[in-house]
Design an enzyme around this catalytic site. Structure first.
Site, PDB file in Angstrom:
ATOM      1  N   HIS A 182      -0.249 -13.138  -0.093  1.00  0.00           N
ATOM      2  CA  HIS A 182      -1.451 -13.631   0.591  1.00  0.00           C
ATOM      3  C   HIS A 182      -1.247 -15.045   1.134  1.00  0.00           C
ATOM      4  O   HIS A 182      -2.198 -15.698   1.540  1.00  0.00           O
ATOM      5  CB  HIS A 182      -2.669 -13.563  -0.345  1.00  0.00           C
ATOM      6  CG  HIS A 182      -3.109 -12.162  -0.662  1.00  0.00           C
ATOM      7  ND1 HIS A 182      -4.010 -11.846  -1.646  1.00  0.00           N
ATOM      8  CD2 HIS A 182      -2.757 -10.968  -0.091  1.00  0.00           C
ATOM      9  CE1 HIS A 182      -4.193 -10.533  -1.677  1.00  0.00           C
ATOM     10  NE2 HIS A 182      -3.434  -9.980  -0.751  1.00  0.00           N
ATOM     11  N   HIS A 223       0.828  -1.213   0.000  1.00  0.00           N
ATOM     12  CA  HIS A 223       0.000   0.000   0.000  1.00  0.00           C
ATOM     13  C   HIS A 223       0.864   1.265   0.000  1.00  0.00           C
ATOM     14  O   HIS A 223       0.417   2.318  -0.439  1.00  0.00           O
ATOM     15  CB  HIS A 223      -0.959  -0.012   1.192  1.00  0.00           C
ATOM     16  CG  HIS A 223      -2.086  -0.991   1.034  1.00  0.00           C
ATOM     17  ND1 HIS A 223      -3.360  -0.759   1.485  1.00  0.00           N
ATOM     18  CD2 HIS A 223      -2.131  -2.217   0.470  1.00  0.00           C
ATOM     19  CE1 HIS A 223      -4.137  -1.798   1.198  1.00  0.00           C
ATOM     20  NE2 HIS A 223      -3.407  -2.704   0.594  1.00  0.00           N
ATOM     21  N   SER A 276      -1.037 -22.608   7.697  1.00  0.00           N
ATOM     22  CA  SER A 276       0.045 -22.042   6.877  1.00  0.00           C
ATOM     23  C   SER A 276      -0.033 -20.511   6.829  1.00  0.00           C
ATOM     24  O   SER A 276       0.768 -19.869   6.157  1.00  0.00           O
ATOM     25  CB  SER A 276      -0.062 -22.630   5.469  1.00  0.00           C
ATOM     26  OG  SER A 276       0.926 -22.132   4.633  1.00  0.00           O
TER      27      SER A 276
HETATM   28  C1  HEM Z   1      -4.526  -7.175  -6.902  1.00  0.00           C
HETATM   29  C2  HEM Z   1      -3.769  -6.955  -5.842  1.00  0.00           C
HETATM   30  C3  HEM Z   1      -4.245  -7.059  -4.422  1.00  0.00           C
HETATM   31  C4  HEM Z   1      -5.511  -6.969  -3.906  1.00  0.00           C
HETATM   32  C5  HEM Z   1      -6.800  -6.703  -4.627  1.00  0.00           C
HETATM   33  C6  HEM Z   1      -5.399  -7.179  -2.473  1.00  0.00           C
HETATM   34  C7  HEM Z   1      -6.462  -7.139  -1.605  1.00  0.00           C
HETATM   35  C8  HEM Z   1      -6.379  -7.462  -0.274  1.00  0.00           C
HETATM   36  C9  HEM Z   1      -7.507  -7.468   0.630  1.00  0.00           C
HETATM   37  C10 HEM Z   1      -8.942  -7.095   0.268  1.00  0.00           C
HETATM   38  C11 HEM Z   1      -7.039  -7.859   1.838  1.00  0.00           C
HETATM   39  C12 HEM Z   1      -7.855  -8.003   3.117  1.00  0.00           C
HETATM   40  C13 HEM Z   1      -7.798  -6.730   3.905  1.00  0.00           C
HETATM   41  C14 HEM Z   1      -8.695  -6.718   5.105  1.00  0.00           C
HETATM   42  O1  HEM Z   1      -9.639  -7.467   5.169  1.00  0.00           O
HETATM   43  O2  HEM Z   1      -8.407  -5.940   6.022  1.00  0.00           O
HETATM   44  C15 HEM Z   1      -5.630  -8.111   1.709  1.00  0.00           C
HETATM   45  C16 HEM Z   1      -4.820  -8.529   2.725  1.00  0.00           C
HETATM   46  C17 HEM Z   1      -3.462  -8.664   2.584  1.00  0.00           C
HETATM   47  N1  HEM Z   1      -2.700  -8.309   1.488  1.00  0.00           N
HETATM   48 FE1  HEM Z   1      -3.396  -7.916  -0.333  1.00  0.00          FE
HETATM   49  N2  HEM Z   1      -4.092  -7.403  -2.160  1.00  0.00           N
HETATM   50  C18 HEM Z   1      -3.354  -7.329  -3.313  1.00  0.00           C
HETATM   51  C19 HEM Z   1      -1.990  -7.441  -3.426  1.00  0.00           C
HETATM   52  C20 HEM Z   1      -1.144  -7.573  -2.355  1.00  0.00           C
HETATM   53  C21 HEM Z   1       0.287  -7.441  -2.423  1.00  0.00           C
HETATM   54  C22 HEM Z   1       1.074  -7.107  -3.683  1.00  0.00           C
HETATM   55  C23 HEM Z   1       0.768  -7.658  -1.167  1.00  0.00           C
HETATM   56  C24 HEM Z   1       2.179  -7.587  -0.672  1.00  0.00           C
HETATM   57  C25 HEM Z   1       3.244  -7.735  -1.424  1.00  0.00           C
HETATM   58  C26 HEM Z   1      -0.379  -7.947  -0.330  1.00  0.00           C
HETATM   59  C27 HEM Z   1      -0.314  -8.316   0.984  1.00  0.00           C
HETATM   60  C28 HEM Z   1      -1.406  -8.578   1.780  1.00  0.00           C
HETATM   61  C29 HEM Z   1      -1.310  -9.161   3.101  1.00  0.00           C
HETATM   62  C30 HEM Z   1      -0.055  -9.672   3.765  1.00  0.00           C
HETATM   63  C31 HEM Z   1      -2.604  -9.195   3.613  1.00  0.00           C
HETATM   64  C32 HEM Z   1      -3.030  -9.666   5.008  1.00  0.00           C
HETATM   65  C33 HEM Z   1      -2.970  -8.490   5.960  1.00  0.00           C
HETATM   66  C34 HEM Z   1      -3.297  -8.794   7.397  1.00  0.00           C
HETATM   67  O3  HEM Z   1      -3.401  -9.944   7.785  1.00  0.00           O
HETATM   68  O4  HEM Z   1      -3.434  -7.814   8.161  1.00  0.00           O
HETATM   69  N3  HEM Z   1      -1.507  -7.851  -1.080  1.00  0.00           N
HETATM   70  N4  HEM Z   1      -5.250  -7.840   0.402  1.00  0.00           N
END
Ligand code: HEM
Length: 331
Positions: free
Chosen positions: A194, A73, A254
């Site tokens: 993810h 972000h 995991s």
């Molecule tokens: C098309 C690209 C992406 C979309 C649409 C997306 C969307 C999301 C959404 C909707 C969540 C859940 C947030 C919540 O419920 O609070 C999430 C969580 C997460 N995203 Fe993504 N994401 C994308 C790419 C990425 C990238 C590139 C990374 C890091 C390199 C990333 C790392 C994470 C991580 C680690 C979580 C879990 C966060 C937590 O447990 O607090 N995401 N993402």
């Protein structure tokens, strides 16, 4: 005449575009390995970051997920410039997709310790990238080197925040990362983040479980029926009170490990967000998923390369921007 003027304008636009590209490349070209060596009164800056991240990881494993999401972000909005860290009305932090970003306190703790040792030297944007790197290694990923020397931007606007939708198709995801200078392979690798962390039922209830395609009662046929059953009957029942229930993005056992299990799940239609599962629907990315699902060593070695590319998007260096005194306020 009109066409000559048109060509002139076109050529100018190309030159502007070329110089913007050169500037962007110029910034990342000035990053260096060990930029802080010898600059912090004898303190090993990277060791300080690592020790604080290690202590935090020991008490709170999900910090790896917080930091990975924060890096995304941060870097996807005007580059890796610390803009996400700024407090106040209308800053990036207040934009809806950022409201659930966590981990700011660990960045602040690292910054405070480094300011104590060498004031005004280490940027908040570098701390974000170093801390994420250390958390990934602690969670089972590879150790990797990152270049430093980023500076913090004096701009942070919620209106600049344009992050991808969890409903994106693979083509949309690839196009989005393409806009950051990353390839389809990088996109598939980065979504591999993810492999850790979680979301809430509200992220999948209407889009995948109860109102797929806008049709009341419809469940996404692209979801493994046994998982759909589990979500509907156990984790995310169709009542408003389940909205905040936790859904792990990878299988729970995991969900704190940086590994290729995420891709194995996609092969079994067990991706949680639509954008995850869509990577396996589209021919151009499904072969990448197959490759990464079959070889954890390959994922482990390539994931850092994609993170490094992300960490060098549109960075400020040299005399650009500033080195903040505290990460949540401009100087
Ligand atoms: C098309 C690209 C992406 C979309 C649409 C997306 C969307 C999301 C959404 C909707 C969540 C859940 C947030 C919540 O419920 O609070 C999430 C969580 C997460 N995203 Fe993504 N994401 C994308 C790419 C990425 C990238 C590139 C990374 C890091 C390199 C990333 C790392 C994470 C991580 C680690 C979580 C879990 C966060 C937590 O447990 O607090 N995401 N993402």
């Amino acid at each position: 005449m009109a066409s000559a003027a048109g060509n002139g304008a076109g050529a100018a636009a190309l030159m502007v575009a070329a110089s913007i590209l050169a500037l962007a490349a110029g910034g990342s070209a000035q990053l260096q390995y060990g930029f802080y060596r010898g600059k912090c009164n004898g303190t090993d800056v990277e060791a300080v970051v690592q020790s604080i991240v290690r202590a935090r990881f020991a008490r709170e494993n999900p910090i790896v997920a917080y930091l990975l999401r924060m890096q995304f972000h941060e870097c996807a909005v005007n580059g890796c410039d610390g803009g996400l860290l700024i407090d106040g009305p209308g800053t990036e932090k207040t934009a809806p997709p950022n409201l659930s970003v966590k981990g700011y306190d660990v960045i602040a703790a690292i910054k405070a310790e480094l300011e104590r040792r060498c004031p005004g030297v280490v940027s908040c944007s570098d701390i974000q990238i170093l801390a994420t790197r250390d958390a990934v290694a602690l969670a089972g990923g590879a150790s990797y080197s990152v270049r430093t020397g980023r500076r913090d931007r004096r701009r942070s606007l919620a209106s600049d925040v344009k992050l991808p939708s969890p409903e994106f198709t693979a083509a949309q995801t690839v196009a989005y990362f393409g806009g950051l200078g990353l390839s389809a392979f990088d996109s598939a690798l980065l979504l591999g983040a993810h492999t850790v962390g979680a979301t809430r039922c509200s992220a999948i209830k209407s889009s995948r479980l109860y109102k797929y395609g806008g049709r009341p009662g419809a469940t996404d046929p692209g979801m493994d029926p046994s998982y759909a059953f589990l979500y509907k009957n156990n984790v995310c029942p169709n009542v408003p009170s389940s909205d905040n229930n936790v859904v792990f993005l990878d299988d729970q056992w995991s969900a704190l490990k940086v590994d290729n299990h995420y891709y194995k799940n996609l092969q079994k239609k067990r991706g949680v967000l639509a954008c995850d599962q869509n990577l396996y629907k589209d021919g151009s990315t499904s072969s990448i998923v197959d490759l990464l699902a079959k070889d954890n060593g390959l994922f482990t070695s390539l994931f850092p390369k994609a993170l490094v590319k992300l960490s060098e998007v549109k960075v400020l260096t040299g005399t650009q921007g500033e080195v903040r005194k505290v990460c949540n306020r401009f100087n």
